[in-house]
Design a protein around this motif. Structure first.
Motif, short mmCIF file in Angstrom:
data_model
loop_
_atom_site.label_atom_id
_atom_site.label_comp_id
_atom_site.label_asym_id
_atom_site.label_seq_id
_atom_site.Cartn_x
_atom_site.Cartn_y
_atom_site.Cartn_z
N ILE A 108 5.40 -1.31 8.67
CA ILE A 108 4.00 -0.97 8.92
C ILE A 108 3.33 -2.10 9.70
O ILE A 108 3.32 -3.25 9.27
N ALA A 109 2.75 -1.75 10.85
CA ALA A 109 1.99 -2.73 11.63
C ALA A 109 0.49 -2.63 11.35
O ALA A 109 -0.25 -3.60 11.54
N GLY A 119 2.75 -0.82 17.04
CA GLY A 119 3.94 -0.34 16.34
C GLY A 119 3.70 0.90 15.54
O GLY A 119 3.07 1.86 15.99
N VAL A 120 4.18 0.90 14.30
CA VAL A 120 4.07 2.05 13.40
C VAL A 120 2.81 1.89 12.56
O VAL A 120 2.63 0.87 11.88
N ILE A 121 1.95 2.89 12.59
CA ILE A 121 0.67 2.84 11.88
C ILE A 121 0.63 3.94 10.82
O ILE A 121 0.95 5.10 11.11
N LEU A 122 0.26 3.56 9.61
CA LEU A 122 0.05 4.53 8.53
C LEU A 122 -1.37 5.05 8.61
O LEU A 122 -2.34 4.26 8.62
N VAL A 123 -1.52 6.37 8.65
CA VAL A 123 -2.82 7.03 8.73
C VAL A 123 -3.05 7.76 7.41
O VAL A 123 -2.27 8.64 7.04
N VAL A 124 -4.10 7.40 6.70
CA VAL A 124 -4.44 8.04 5.43
C VAL A 124 -5.83 8.66 5.59
O VAL A 124 -6.82 7.96 5.80
N SER A 125 -5.89 9.98 5.48
CA SER A 125 -7.15 10.68 5.77
C SER A 125 -7.70 11.35 4.51
O SER A 125 -6.95 11.65 3.57
#
Length: 482
Positions: free
Chosen positions: A218-219, A140-146
Motif C-alpha cells: 500500500i502506497a 503505486g497501489v492505493i486503498l480506497v475505502v468509501s
C-alpha cells in the motif's frame, strides 16, 4: 434477489460466503447479495493490483483518458439502472440517485481531461548549460475505502484522479451499499481498463480489516467516513511510509444575519439540512440566527420542514428519504432522546416515522430543535441525519464565534445582504468550504474539497489539488554542455 460478483484481477469472482444487501425503505427482503471475500482474497487483490500498476503506469495518458471517457459514457448510458440500485441500497430519492450517477460520470470525464495535460514544470538552473524540470509520477497501489451515504459519487471522486495519474487501486465499498461501486467498476472494466488496475473487495470489515490495511504494498489510503475509524487507520499507519487522505466528520453551520432574505435563507437551509435525509458530510446541522430575526426565521424554517414528504426513494413525491440502515436510524433516535434530556425543545419531528408501510423502513421525522446551548451534545457532535439545531446569537461577531466553536471545520454558510459581512465571513470562518447566500452542499468536480481541523487531513479531494495525494514529484537536471 440478485447474486453479484466482484472484480479482481480483471475477472468477476465470487466466494464461499455471501452478504445480503437491504433496501432501507423496507428491510424485510434483501435486494441482492454480494461475495464476502476472505483475507486471502484480499491479498490476491493486492497481488493483482501490483501487477496492474506495473502495466498502468506505463500506459499512455491518452489511452488512460480514452478508457475513462468511455467509462463515463457507459455510466450515462446505464444511468437508469445504476440510479435504481443507488436508491435500492441507500434509500435516497431517484432524483438524488440520478444526480449522483451523472456526477460520477463527470468525475471520470474531468480527470480524463487532466490526464492529457502537462505533468511537470521547467525550472531555471544556476548551472550553465543545464535544464531542470519536475515531473509527477504515480505513487503505486492505493486503498480506497468509501462510505455508504454517497456510494457511487465518492468512489468516482477518489478513483478517477488516482487512475488518471497512473495508480492502481484496491477498492473497499461500504458493506451496506456495494452495488453502486460495482456498477462503477463494471463501467471501467467494460471500457477496457487493464486487468488488476482496479480490484473491488466486498466483505465484512471485521474479517478482512488486517489484510486490507496491513499489506506492505500500500502506497496510500484514501478514506471517507467517521472520525473514529479514520483516526484508527491513521494510528495504524503511524510508523509506515503510507499516505493517508481522510474526509471525516462535520458539524456544519449556517448563519442567518438580520439583513438576510429570510424566505430564501429558510429554503436553502431546508435543502442543505434534509437532502439525503441529512446524510451528507456537508449537510447543515446547526443554524446560528441573529436574535432580531430569530422568531421569524424559525417560523419559516419549521414551515419548510413540515412541507417535506417522507417516503421511499422510488416514490416521485418523496422529498425526504429513509436513513441507510436500522442501526443508523436507532443511533439518530438515541441522539434525539439525549438532546431532549439535555433540555432541547422539539419544534417539529423528533421521532421515528412508522406510518403505514414506513413501519418496515428506516424513517425518522425531519426534526428541528431549539433551546440548545454550546454545551448540548447535539450542538457539538455529528448526528448525520435529518436533525437541525437552531440557536440565537447577537450580531455578526457572535455568529462567527459560534461557527468556529467546534472541533470540526468542513463547511459553513452565511446569509446576508452585506458585502462586508460576506467577505469577512469568508476570511474568518475556520472551515474548508464557505458559502454565501447558498447551501453548504453542492461543490462541483473541479473545485477543491475538504475540511480543516477534525474534518479531514491536509490532502484535498477534487480539482487539481487531489493530485498532490496520488502523485510524487521528481526533479531532473540535464547538463547538455561539453
Amino acid at each position: 434477489m440478485r447474486t453479484l460478483e466482484t472484480l479482481s484481477g480483471g475477472e468477476w469472482v465470487t466466494s464461499g460466503d455471501w452478504i445480503d444487501v437491504h433496501d432501507p425503505a423496507d428491510t424485510r427482503t434483501p435486494v441482492a447479495r454480494i461475495p464476502a471475500l476472505t483475507a486471502k482474497d484480499v491479498t490476491r487483490a493486492y497481488d493483482h493490483a501490483e501487477r496492474g500498476f506495473d502495466v498502468w503506469k506505463r500506459t499512455s495518458p491518452f489511452e488512460r483518458a480514452r478508457i475513462m471517457t468511455e467509462a463515463a459514457r457507459l455510466i450515462r448510458e446505464r444511468l437508469a439502472d445504476i440510479a435504481a440500485d443507488v436508491t435500492a441500497e441507500n434509500g435516497k430519492t431517484l432524483a438524488e440517485a440520478r444526480g449522483e450517477t451523472g456526477k460520477a460520470a463527470d468525475f471520470l470525464d474531468y480527470y480524463a481531461g487532466l490526464a492529457r495535460q502537462g505533468y511537470g514544470t521547467l525550472l531555471h538552473d544556476v548551472r550553465p548549460d543545464t535544464r531542470t524540470h519536475t515531473q509527477r509520477e504515480p505513487i503505486g497501489v492505493i486503498l480506497v475505502v468509501s462510505p455508504w451515504n454517497d456510494p457511487l459519487i465518492t468512489p468516482a471522486r477518489k478513483l478517477a484522479p488516482l487512475l488518471a495519474a497512473g495508480n492502481a487501486a484496491v477498492f473497499k465499498p461500504a458493506t451496506e451499499t456495494p452495488l453502486s461501486g460495482l456498477h462503477l467498476a463494471r463501467a471501467l472494466h467494460d471500457a477496457g481498463l487493464p486487468a488488476g488496475v482496479l480490484n473491488v473487495v466486498t466483505g465484512r470489515t471485521a474479517t478482512i480489516e488486517d489484510a486490507l490495511l496491513d499489506d506492505p504494498r500500500i502506497a496510500g489510503i484514501t478514506f471517507t467516513g467517521s472520525n473514529d475509524v479514520g483516526n484508527r487507520i491513521r494510528r495504524r499507519l503511524v510508523d509506515r511510509n503510507v499516505r493517508f487522505q481522510g474526509e471525516l466528520g462535520g458539524k456544519n453551520a449556517s448563519v442567518v444575519l438580520a439583513d438576510a432574505d429570510l424566505p430564501a435563507a429558510a429554503r436553502a437551509v431546508v435543502a442543505a439540512s434534509f437532502g439525503q435525509a441529512g446524510q451528507r458530510c456537508t449537510a447543515t446541522s446547526r443554524v446560528v440566527v441573529d436574535r432580531p430575526v430569530y422568531e421569524e426565521f424559525t417560523r419559516l424554517l419549521v414551515a419548510g420542514v413540515e412541507a417535506l414528504t417522507v417516503g421511499p426513494g422510488t416514490d416521485p413525491a418523496t422529498t425526504l428519504c429513509p436513513l441507510s440502515s436500522p442501526r443508523h436510524r436507532d443511533s439518530v433516535l438515541a441522539d434525539l432522546d439525549r438532546a431532549v434530556e439535555q433540555g432541547a425543545t422539539v419544534l417539529t419531528g423528533g421521532a421515528a416515522d412508522t406510518e403505514g408501510e414506513r413501519a418496515h423502513g428506516c424513517y425518522v421525522q425531519p426534526t428541528v430543535l431549539a433551546d440548545v446551548t454550546p454545551d448540548t451534545a447535539i450542538w457539538r457532535e455529528e448526528v448525520f441525519g435529518p436533525v437541525l439545531a437552531v440557536r440565537a446569537v447577537d450580531g455578526f461577531a457572535a455568529a462567527v464565534e459560534a461557527v468556529n466553536d467546534s472541533g470540526f471545520g468542513l463547511a459553513a454558510a452565511v446569509f446576508t445582504r452585506s458585502l462586508e459581512h460576506a467577505y469577512r465571513f469568508a476570511d474568518e470562518a475556520e472551515c474548508g468550504q464557505v458559502a454565501v447566500n447558498t447551501t453548504t452542499t453542492g461543490w462541483d468536480v473541479h473545485l477543491p474539497f475538504g475540511g480543516f481541523r477534525d474534518s479531514g487531513t491536509a490532502y484535498k479531494e477534487q480539482g487539481e489539488e487531489v493530485l498532490r495525494f496520488s502523485t510524487r514529484v521528481k526533479t531532473v537536471a540535464i547538463h547538455f554542455g561539453g
